[in-house]
Write an enzyme that holds these catalytic residues in place. Structure first.
Site, mmCIF file in Angstrom:
data_model
loop_
_atom_site.group_PDB
_atom_site.id
_atom_site.type_symbol
_atom_site.label_atom_id
_atom_site.label_comp_id
_atom_site.label_asym_id
_atom_site.label_seq_id
_atom_site.Cartn_x
_atom_site.Cartn_y
_atom_site.Cartn_z
ATOM 1 N N ASP A 167 0.800 -1.242 0.000
ATOM 2 C CA ASP A 167 0.000 0.000 0.000
ATOM 3 C C ASP A 167 0.831 1.289 0.000
ATOM 4 O O ASP A 167 0.510 2.231 0.734
ATOM 5 C CB ASP A 167 -0.937 0.014 1.216
ATOM 6 C CG ASP A 167 -1.959 -1.114 1.217
ATOM 7 O OD1 ASP A 167 -1.935 -1.937 0.284
ATOM 8 O OD2 ASP A 167 -2.766 -1.182 2.155
ATOM 9 N N LYS B 166 -7.008 -5.048 -2.800
ATOM 10 C CA LYS B 166 -7.764 -5.531 -1.641
ATOM 11 C C LYS B 166 -8.660 -4.422 -1.123
ATOM 12 O O LYS B 166 -8.395 -3.243 -1.355
ATOM 13 C CB LYS B 166 -6.808 -6.027 -0.553
ATOM 14 C CG LYS B 166 -5.871 -4.946 -0.063
ATOM 15 C CD LYS B 166 -4.851 -5.483 0.906
ATOM 16 C CE LYS B 166 -3.965 -4.381 1.420
ATOM 17 N NZ LYS B 166 -4.677 -3.281 2.110
ATOM 18 N N CYS C 241 -1.863 -2.745 7.700
ATOM 19 C CA CYS C 241 -1.773 -3.657 6.557
ATOM 20 C C CYS C 241 -0.470 -4.456 6.508
ATOM 21 O O CYS C 241 -0.487 -5.631 6.146
ATOM 22 C CB CYS C 241 -2.030 -2.888 5.267
ATOM 23 S SG CYS C 241 -3.765 -2.357 5.172
HETATM 24 C C1 VGL Z 1 -4.610 0.670 5.764
HETATM 25 C C2 VGL Z 1 -6.222 1.517 7.145
HETATM 26 C C3 VGL Z 1 -7.164 1.412 6.146
HETATM 27 C C4 VGL Z 1 -3.177 0.285 5.588
HETATM 28 C C5 VGL Z 1 -5.539 0.538 4.751
HETATM 29 O O1 VGL Z 1 -2.713 0.216 4.411
HETATM 30 O O2 VGL Z 1 -2.481 0.059 6.597
HETATM 31 N N1 VGL Z 1 -4.957 1.154 6.958
HETATM 32 N N2 VGL Z 1 -6.811 0.915 4.967
#
Ligand code: VGL
Ligand code: ZN
Length: 204
Positions: A10, A108, A153
């Protein structure tokens, strides 16, 4: 020799300074991540990829504020600001990320009613993303995880990676955390207890 992959979690605009769910220093890791990508045999990227109105957004629950918890059918869920909406600038990878070598991008969080922190299982802990099967079929058994955010994540991905039988290292110097109500300390302990190797600098 074990086949190894680098999994970059991410590393998207919305998790970097200026983004909708900015992680402090999120952009600082880009040069180190790029260096790790250059040296990796195989690279997989994950991309948080929510439809507008996703159930993990506080805005989808009238009267709720971001960073509070709510009960979902699958358990407790933190509510977030709207972020990583499919196709938005915020959902793009950081513009400095050397992403071209990636062999797979796994998205995701696209199911409207389930969030997905882990790259392996959604937050109901039973719906697989397909990543474990992909890696196994390719003979990859050793993973290094980097990216955002350490305590969500990256952490949940690392715990699932171990439980799926992968030898798993998290490079903490190539991660940054959200740190919500002690979530970083909690996740570091869970990873240590769960058999994740935590490294803070080059080990070679
Ligand atoms: C994430 C919160 C919501 C992350 C993704 O990538 O850690 N955290 N969505
Ligand atoms: Zn998300």
């Amino acid at each position: 020799m074990a086949d190894e992959a680098l999994v970059v979690i991410d590393l998207q605009n919305d998790f970097c300074p200026g983004g909708a769910l900015a992680v402090a220093g999120g952009d600082e890791i880009v040069p180190l991540v790029n260096d790790l990508i250059r040296r990796a045999d195989h690279v997989v990227l994950t991309q948080d990829w929510h439809p507008a109105g996703h159930s993990s957004f506080a805005s989808s629950h009238p009267g709720s504020q971001p960073f509070t918890m709510i009960d979902m059918p699958y358990g407790q869920q933190t509510l977030w600001p709207d972020h990583c909406i499919q196709g938005s600038l915020g959902s793009d990878f950081h513009s400095g990320l050397a992403w071209t070598k990636a062999e797979l991008v796994i998205r995701k969080g696209f199911r409207p009613s389930i969030d997905s922190y882990s790259a392996f299982f959604e937050n109901d802990r039973t719906t697989p993303t397909g990543l474990a099967g992909y890696l196994r079929e390719r003979g990859i058994d050793t993973l290094t995880l980097v990216g955002l955010a350490t305590d969500f994540c990256v952490g949940f991905s690392a715990l699932d990676a171990v439980s799926q039988g992968f030898k798993t290292t998290v490079r903490l110097d190539a991660c940054r955390a959200i740190d919500l109500n002690g979530s970083l300390e909690t996740m570091l302990r869970r990873m240590r207890d769960g058999g994740v190797t935590l490294e803070d600098q080059l080990s070679d």
